[in-house]
Design a protein around this motif. Structure first.
Motif, PDB file in Angstrom:
ATOM      1  N   PHE A 266     -10.676 -50.154   3.928  1.00 11.78           N
ATOM      2  CA  PHE A 266     -12.335 -50.174   3.811  1.00 11.78           C
ATOM      3  C   PHE A 266     -13.089 -50.795   2.793  1.00 11.78           C
ATOM      4  O   PHE A 266     -14.110 -51.370   2.768  1.00 11.78           O
ATOM      5  CB  PHE A 266     -12.812 -48.590   3.954  1.00 11.78           C
ATOM      6  CG  PHE A 266     -12.662 -47.853   5.311  1.00 11.78           C
ATOM      7  CD1 PHE A 266     -12.529 -48.521   6.545  1.00 11.78           C
ATOM      8  CD2 PHE A 266     -12.978 -46.635   5.246  1.00 11.78           C
ATOM      9  CE1 PHE A 266     -12.233 -47.739   7.517  1.00 11.78           C
ATOM     10  CE2 PHE A 266     -13.003 -45.619   6.540  1.00 11.78           C
ATOM     11  CZ  PHE A 266     -12.827 -46.525   7.653  1.00 11.78           C
TER      12      PHE A 266
ATOM     13  N   ARG B 297     -18.505 -52.644   8.065  1.00  8.17           N
ATOM     14  CA  ARG B 297     -19.960 -52.776   8.656  1.00  8.17           C
ATOM     15  C   ARG B 297     -20.530 -54.020   9.290  1.00  8.17           C
ATOM     16  O   ARG B 297     -21.480 -53.599  10.109  1.00  8.17           O
ATOM     17  CB  ARG B 297     -21.000 -52.183   7.485  1.00  8.17           C
ATOM     18  CG  ARG B 297     -20.974 -53.384   6.304  1.00  8.17           C
ATOM     19  CD  ARG B 297     -22.160 -52.872   5.213  1.00  8.17           C
ATOM     20  NE  ARG B 297     -22.105 -53.928   4.377  1.00  8.17           N
ATOM     21  CZ  ARG B 297     -22.860 -53.858   3.353  1.00  8.17           C
ATOM     22  NH1 ARG B 297     -23.457 -52.820   2.906  1.00  8.17           N
ATOM     23  NH2 ARG B 297     -23.064 -54.962   2.426  1.00  8.17           N
TER      24      ARG B 297
ATOM     25  N   ALA C 140     -16.272 -51.076   4.707  1.00  8.25           N
ATOM     26  CA  ALA C 140     -15.841 -50.117   5.927  1.00  8.25           C
ATOM     27  C   ALA C 140     -16.366 -50.945   7.295  1.00  8.25           C
ATOM     28  O   ALA C 140     -16.672 -50.318   8.239  1.00  8.25           O
ATOM     29  CB  ALA C 140     -16.503 -48.749   5.833  1.00  8.25           C
TER      30      ALA C 140
ATOM     31  N   ARG D 230     -13.612 -48.865  12.409  1.00  7.98           N
ATOM     32  CA  ARG D 230     -13.252 -47.579  11.535  1.00  7.98           C
ATOM     33  C   ARG D 230     -12.525 -46.610  11.936  1.00  7.98           C
ATOM     34  O   ARG D 230     -11.527 -46.364  11.389  1.00  7.98           O
ATOM     35  CB  ARG D 230     -14.510 -46.919  11.140  1.00  7.98           C
ATOM     36  CG  ARG D 230     -15.695 -47.828  10.380  1.00  7.98           C
ATOM     37  CD  ARG D 230     -17.053 -47.345   9.985  1.00  7.98           C
ATOM     38  NE  ARG D 230     -17.734 -48.201   9.329  1.00  7.98           N
ATOM     39  CZ  ARG D 230     -19.179 -48.311   9.688  1.00  7.98           C
ATOM     40  NH1 ARG D 230     -19.663 -47.661  10.688  1.00  7.98           N
ATOM     41  NH2 ARG D 230     -19.986 -49.185   9.199  1.00  7.98           N
TER      42      ARG D 230
END
Length: 163
Positions: A115, A129, A127, A138
């Motif tokens: 992450f 994103r 993480a 995730r």
């Protein structure tokens, strides 16, 4: 202190990483899920030697010779290092009588590495994103690291029966 745990860490770390890979293989076969391509980890590491640490995305970066071998080797070495860290944190008696709860918690905590380090460096962001499906990425990372934790317990249990 660390050297006394090293032989056990090597065996348990390799066993736990293999267990993690087995779970990933089952996911791939049964659920047709794409798994992490460890060659990309090798590519990332190979570029580090050239001074490049961040890629957007790693798949667009130039291939590195033997990146698959480098990536898989790093994957197993990291498993051994995580096992060594875990063994230095727990009571020595844990090796003789492994319990599931501490390694499960530890396995979940190890997800912080991808992450906070691997995913941002490979262009997926903190993480994941910036991944196409961040929550799926995730969840897959969390499952992988949870399975690593369970794998630590499985490997330690096998090792304790041999001792």
């Amino acid at each position: 202190m660390i050297t006394e745990f090293l032989p056990s860490a090597v065996l348990i770390g390799i066993g736990a990483t293999a267990f993690m890979d087995l779970i990933a293989f089952v996911q791939k076969q049964m659920l047709s899920q794409k798994t992490l391509n460890y060659a990309m980890v090798g590519r990332w590491l190979g570029h580090m030697a050239r001074g490049r640490f961040i890629h957007r995305p790693i798949s667009a970066s130039e291939a590195i010779r033997s990146e698959g071998l480098l990536g898989w080797g790093a994957h197993y070495l990291i498993g051994v290092l995580f096992a060594l860290v875990f063994l230095t944190l727990v009571d020595q008696n844990w090796l003789m009588n492994p319990t599931l709860m501490p390694v499960t918690i530890f396995g979940v905590l190890t997800v912080l590495a991808p992450f906070m380090i691997l995913q941002p460096a490979m262009g997926a962001g903190l993480a994941a994103r910036h991944a196409p499906s961040p929550n799926i990425a995730r969840a897959k990372s969390l499952l992988a690291h949870l399975s690593f934790g369970v794998g630590l317990w499985v490997a330690a249990t096998c090792l304790s029966t041999l001792a």
